[in-house]
Design a protein around this motif. Structure first.
Motif, PDB file in Angstrom:
ATOM      1  N   SER A   5       0.832  -1.203   0.000  1.00 47.25           N
ATOM      2  CA  SER A   5       0.000   0.000   0.000  1.00 47.25           C
ATOM      3  C   SER A   5       0.867   1.255   0.000  1.00 47.25           C
ATOM      4  O   SER A   5       0.516   2.252  -0.637  1.00 47.25           O
ATOM      5  N   LEU A   6       1.999   1.203   0.688  1.00 51.20           N
ATOM      6  CA  LEU A   6       2.912   2.358   0.668  1.00 51.20           C
ATOM      7  C   LEU A   6       3.517   2.559  -0.720  1.00 51.20           C
ATOM      8  O   LEU A   6       3.670   3.700  -1.175  1.00 51.20           O
ATOM      9  N   ILE A   7       3.830   1.457  -1.395  1.00 44.62           N
ATOM     10  CA  ILE A   7       4.379   1.567  -2.749  1.00 44.62           C
ATOM     11  C   ILE A   7       3.361   2.194  -3.692  1.00 44.62           C
ATOM     12  O   ILE A   7       3.683   3.091  -4.478  1.00 44.62           O
ATOM     13  N   PHE A   8       2.106   1.742  -3.620  1.00 41.74           N
ATOM     14  CA  PHE A   8       1.077   2.312  -4.480  1.00 41.74           C
ATOM     15  C   PHE A   8       0.808   3.774  -4.140  1.00 41.74           C
ATOM     16  O   PHE A   8       0.508   4.585  -5.010  1.00 41.74           O
ATOM     17  N   PHE A   9       0.931   4.136  -2.861  1.00 34.47           N
ATOM     18  CA  PHE A   9       0.762   5.531  -2.457  1.00 34.47           C
ATOM     19  C   PHE A   9       1.863   6.399  -3.058  1.00 34.47           C
ATOM     20  O   PHE A   9       1.610   7.494  -3.566  1.00 34.47           O
ATOM     21  N   ILE A  10       3.092   5.909  -3.035  1.00 38.39           N
ATOM     22  CA  ILE A  10       4.204   6.659  -3.613  1.00 38.39           C
ATOM     23  C   ILE A  10       4.036   6.785  -5.124  1.00 38.39           C
ATOM     24  O   ILE A  10       4.286   7.856  -5.699  1.00 38.39           O
ATOM     25  N   VAL A  11       3.591   5.703  -5.773  1.00 38.61           N
ATOM     26  CA  VAL A  11       3.328   5.758  -7.211  1.00 38.61           C
ATOM     27  C   VAL A  11       2.250   6.794  -7.508  1.00 38.61           C
ATOM     28  O   VAL A  11       2.348   7.564  -8.477  1.00 38.61           O
ATOM     29  N   ALA A  12       1.222   6.845  -6.666  1.00 35.74           N
ATOM     30  CA  ALA A  12       0.152   7.826  -6.855  1.00 35.74           C
ATOM     31  C   ALA A  12       0.673   9.250  -6.709  1.00 35.74           C
ATOM     32  O   ALA A  12       0.305  10.141  -7.491  1.00 35.74           O
ATOM     33  N   ALA A  17       2.093  14.216  -9.424  1.00 36.65           N
ATOM     34  CA  ALA A  17       2.998  15.343  -9.615  1.00 36.65           C
ATOM     35  C   ALA A  17       3.370  15.519 -11.087  1.00 36.65           C
ATOM     36  O   ALA A  17       3.591  16.637 -11.546  1.00 36.65           O
ATOM     37  N   LEU A  18       3.409  14.414 -11.827  1.00 33.86           N
ATOM     38  CA  LEU A  18       3.761  14.483 -13.238  1.00 33.86           C
ATOM     39  C   LEU A  18       2.546  14.717 -14.142  1.00 33.86           C
ATOM     40  O   LEU A  18       2.694  14.860 -15.344  1.00 33.86           O
ATOM     41  N   GLY A  19       1.354  14.721 -13.566  1.00 32.63           N
ATOM     42  CA  GLY A  19       0.160  15.040 -14.332  1.00 32.63           C
ATOM     43  C   GLY A  19      -0.581  13.860 -14.914  1.00 32.63           C
ATOM     44  O   GLY A  19      -1.431  14.025 -15.776  1.00 32.63           O
ATOM     45  N   PHE A  20      -0.278  12.669 -14.454  1.00 32.66           N
ATOM     46  CA  PHE A  20      -0.997  11.485 -14.927  1.00 32.66           C
ATOM     47  C   PHE A  20      -2.154  11.212 -13.967  1.00 32.66           C
ATOM     48  O   PHE A  20      -2.048  10.413 -13.049  1.00 32.66           O
ATOM     49  N   ALA A  24      -2.771   8.063 -11.215  1.00 32.48           N
ATOM     50  CA  ALA A  24      -2.744   8.473  -9.811  1.00 32.48           C
ATOM     51  C   ALA A  24      -4.017   8.047  -9.096  1.00 32.48           C
ATOM     52  O   ALA A  24      -3.972   7.568  -7.958  1.00 32.48           O
ATOM     53  N   GLY A  25      -5.153   8.190  -9.754  1.00 30.97           N
ATOM     54  CA  GLY A  25      -6.410   7.783  -9.144  1.00 30.97           C
ATOM     55  C   GLY A  25      -6.481   6.283  -8.920  1.00 30.97           C
ATOM     56  O   GLY A  25      -6.947   5.822  -7.875  1.00 30.97           O
ATOM     57  N   ALA A  26      -6.014   5.524  -9.893  1.00 22.81           N
ATOM     58  CA  ALA A  26      -6.030   4.069  -9.759  1.00 22.81           C
ATOM     59  C   ALA A  26      -5.086   3.603  -8.651  1.00 22.81           C
ATOM     60  O   ALA A  26      -5.436   2.738  -7.843  1.00 22.81           O
ATOM     61  N   ALA A  27      -3.901   4.183  -8.608  1.00 22.76           N
ATOM     62  CA  ALA A  27      -2.934   3.795  -7.571  1.00 22.76           C
ATOM     63  C   ALA A  27      -3.432   4.179  -6.184  1.00 22.76           C
ATOM     64  O   ALA A  27      -3.237   3.440  -5.217  1.00 22.76           O
ATOM     65  N   THR A  28      -4.112   5.312  -6.075  1.00 25.71           N
ATOM     66  CA  THR A  28      -4.672   5.726  -4.788  1.00 25.71           C
ATOM     67  C   THR A  28      -5.758   4.764  -4.347  1.00 25.71           C
ATOM     68  O   THR A  28      -5.822   4.388  -3.172  1.00 25.71           O
ATOM     69  N   GLY A  29      -6.607   4.357  -5.271  1.00 24.48           N
ATOM     70  CA  GLY A  29      -7.662   3.404  -4.940  1.00 24.48           C
ATOM     71  C   GLY A  29      -7.107   2.069  -4.478  1.00 24.48           C
ATOM     72  O   GLY A  29      -7.583   1.493  -3.498  1.00 24.48           O
ATOM     73  N   ILE A  30      -6.088   1.584  -5.173  1.00 23.01           N
ATOM     74  CA  ILE A  30      -5.461   0.321  -4.785  1.00 23.01           C
ATOM     75  C   ILE A  30      -4.800   0.449  -3.419  1.00 23.01           C
ATOM     76  O   ILE A  30      -4.908  -0.454  -2.577  1.00 23.01           O
TER      77      ILE A  30
END
Length: 58
Positions: A5-12, A17-20, A24-30
């Protein structure tokens, strides 16, 4: 599981920050789902340990 969950949070955070926005929404949900599954398993584990009556191992 908490690590995932921490990895997905960092990916989000990085993808936001890069505008994707979609990624970001998918990674936050996961990350949210994994965090709450981890939390539920932690509570169940603590309850089962308390019901057994054994002291926790350190």
């Amino acid at each position: 599981m908490l690590g995932w969950s921490l990895i997905f949070f960092i990916v989000a955070l990085i993808s936001a920050a890069l505008g994707f926005g979609g990624i970001a929404g998918a990674a936050t949900g996961i990350a949210k789902i994994l965090f709450f599954v981890f939390l539920a398993l932690l509570v169940i584990s603590m309850l089962m340990q308390a019901l057994r009556g054994k002291p926790p191992r350190l």
